[in-house]
Design an enzyme around this catalytic site. Structure first.
Site, PDB file in Angstrom:
ATOM      1  CE  LYS A  89       0.796   1.245   4.497  1.00  0.00           C
ATOM      2  NZ  LYS A  89       1.682   2.341   4.820  1.00  0.00           N
TER       3      LYS A  89
ATOM      4  N   PRO B  96       9.413  -5.307  -0.184  1.00  0.00           N
ATOM      5  CG  PRO B  96      10.236  -3.136  -0.464  1.00  0.00           C
ATOM      6  CD  PRO B  96       9.349  -4.164  -1.101  1.00  0.00           C
TER       7      PRO B  96
ATOM      8  N   GLY C  67       7.711   0.421   5.058  1.00  0.00           N
ATOM      9  CA  GLY C  67       6.638   1.421   5.036  1.00  0.00           C
ATOM     10  C   GLY C  67       5.559   1.119   4.021  1.00  0.00           C
ATOM     11  CG  LEU C  68       6.417  -0.101   0.467  1.00  0.00           C
ATOM     12  CD1 LEU C  68       7.333  -0.853  -0.492  1.00  0.00           C
ATOM     13  CD2 LEU C  68       5.641   0.977  -0.285  1.00  0.00           C
ATOM     14  N   GLY C  69       3.661  -1.733   4.132  1.00  0.00           N
ATOM     15  CA  GLY C  69       2.625  -2.576   4.733  1.00  0.00           C
ATOM     16  C   GLY C  69       2.724  -4.051   4.382  1.00  0.00           C
ATOM     17  N   GLY C  70       3.874  -4.497   3.907  1.00  0.00           N
ATOM     18  CA  GLY C  70       4.011  -5.886   3.447  1.00  0.00           C
ATOM     19  C   GLY C  70       3.641  -6.924   4.501  1.00  0.00           C
TER      20      GLY C  70
ATOM     21  CB  SER D 106      -0.090  -5.087   7.711  1.00  0.00           C
ATOM     22  OG  SER D 106       0.533  -4.567   8.852  1.00  0.00           O
ATOM     23  CB  SER D 107      -0.215  -6.849   2.689  1.00  0.00           C
ATOM     24  OG  SER D 107      -1.010  -7.223   1.597  1.00  0.00           O
TER      25      SER D 107
ATOM     26  CG  ASP E 294      -0.426  -1.215   8.306  1.00  0.00           C
ATOM     27  OD1 ASP E 294      -0.382  -2.260   8.991  1.00  0.00           O
ATOM     28  OD2 ASP E 294       0.551  -0.772   7.673  1.00  0.00           O
TER      29      ASP E 294
END
Ligand code: C5P
Length: 310
Positions: free
Chosen positions: A13, A117, A121-124, A126-127, A159
């Protein structure tokens, strides 16, 4: 008879706006954010067999597989949470998270192919956790509704509920209160992940925020109104913001160089992704975005051309 395997995409995200309003009595911070999934994604599958395997989806993603010693990763925590529900349905006694994880991984083989990565900060993470909840809910036929999955996800990360829904969402509270928004016109972003690391990154970044970094939510209200004005609204560079932009310069040290590189390659705006350190360069066209990512990769940087929403 073995059940068919289930594969779920776990997208990264970005926050179009990320306004931190202030600190709450419970220690968390109150947010207003417009979030969107992007095309960079991990792939989570569950099926017959047992155990959890994580692998790099591509050769250049090898560096993503950093184990965190002693801690369950977000996928393992999600397996444990749903295994508790499976045991409840089978009228079995409760277990500790570690024992519930073992129980769950005896009843499903979980495989994660990483592209996003980590700690970027890309929410990996959590996703991946949200994808695990979605896939195991179906694989074990638990029948949990979307709202229940969101509630379980909220315990795994602020998130994480966003990824149960995906698309474009207005997030408030500590990030767990969501309202779907119409998609804007397609966005082109060049993600650049600088090789900068910070222990307890998200908590540290929140701690570093002062009143000067706080927003009042007006930017998010304005963007929400724009998106709700009609599907396919054009996002302008002035619409984008991130309360962590200044604090991250301080915390990571050396981020400015990477901002300048992205601007030099033609980005119309450069903002931090979540609490960083990944930077998103916003491009007005696909070609310029792809060219920037290719140039960065040829120079040895970790960079991806992505589009949103996904
Ligand atoms: O919820 P999550 O585990 O992602 O949060 C990590 C840390 O970030 C929290 O322990 C808290 O210190 C901080 N945080 C916050 N306000 C939020 C989300 C996270 O202060 N809305």
């Amino acid at each position: 008879m073995s059940r068919p395997a289930i594969s779920v995409r776990a997208p990264a995200k970005v926050n179009l706006t990320l306004e931190v309003l202030g600190r709450r009595a419970d220690g968390y911070h109150e947010l207003r954010s417009v979030m969107t999934t992007v095309t960079l994604a991990d792939e989570l599958s569950v099926g017959s067999g047992a155990g959890f395997v994580m692998a790099a989806a591509t050769d250049d993603a090898e560096g993503l597989l950093m184990p965190v010693p002693g801690a369950l990763n977000t996928v393992e925590r999600a397996v444990a949470v749903l295994a508790v529900r499976l045991r409840e349905r089978e009228h079995l006694s409760p277990l500790s998270p570690e024992a519930a994880l073992r129980f769950g991984l005896e009843r499903a083989g979980v495989r994660l192919a990483k592209r996003i990565p980590v700690a970027a900060g890309l929410g990996g993470g959590s996703s991946d956790a949200a994808a695990t909840l979605i896939a195991l809910n179906r694989y074990w036929s638990l029948g949990l509704e979307q709202l229940e999955l969101q509630q379980l996800a909220a315990a795994l990360g602020s998130d994480c509920p966003f990824f149960i829904r995906g698309g474009v969402q207005l997030a408030s509270g500590r990030g767990e209160l969501l309202r779907p928004l119409p998609s804007p016109a397609r966005l082109w972003l060049c993600l650049l992940r600088p090789p900068l690391h910070l222990e307890r990154k998200t908590a540290r970044l929140y701690e570093l925020l002062g009143p000067g970094d706080y927003g009042d939510g007006a930017r998010t209200v304005a963007l929400t109104a724009k998106l709700e004005g009609g599907c396919g609204a054009q996002i302008d560079p002035e619409d984008l913001c991130n309360s962590f932009d200044a604090a991250a310069e301080h915390a990571f040290g050396g981020l400015t160089v990477y901002r300048t590189i992205l601007a030099g390659l033609g980005a119309a705006a450069v903002h931090l992704c979540g609490a960083g350190p990944t930077l998103a360069g916003w491009f007005t066209d696909q070609q310029g975005c792809s060219r920037a990512a290719s140039t960065l990769r040829s120079e040895g940087h970790a960079a991806w051309a992505v589009s949103a929403p996904a």
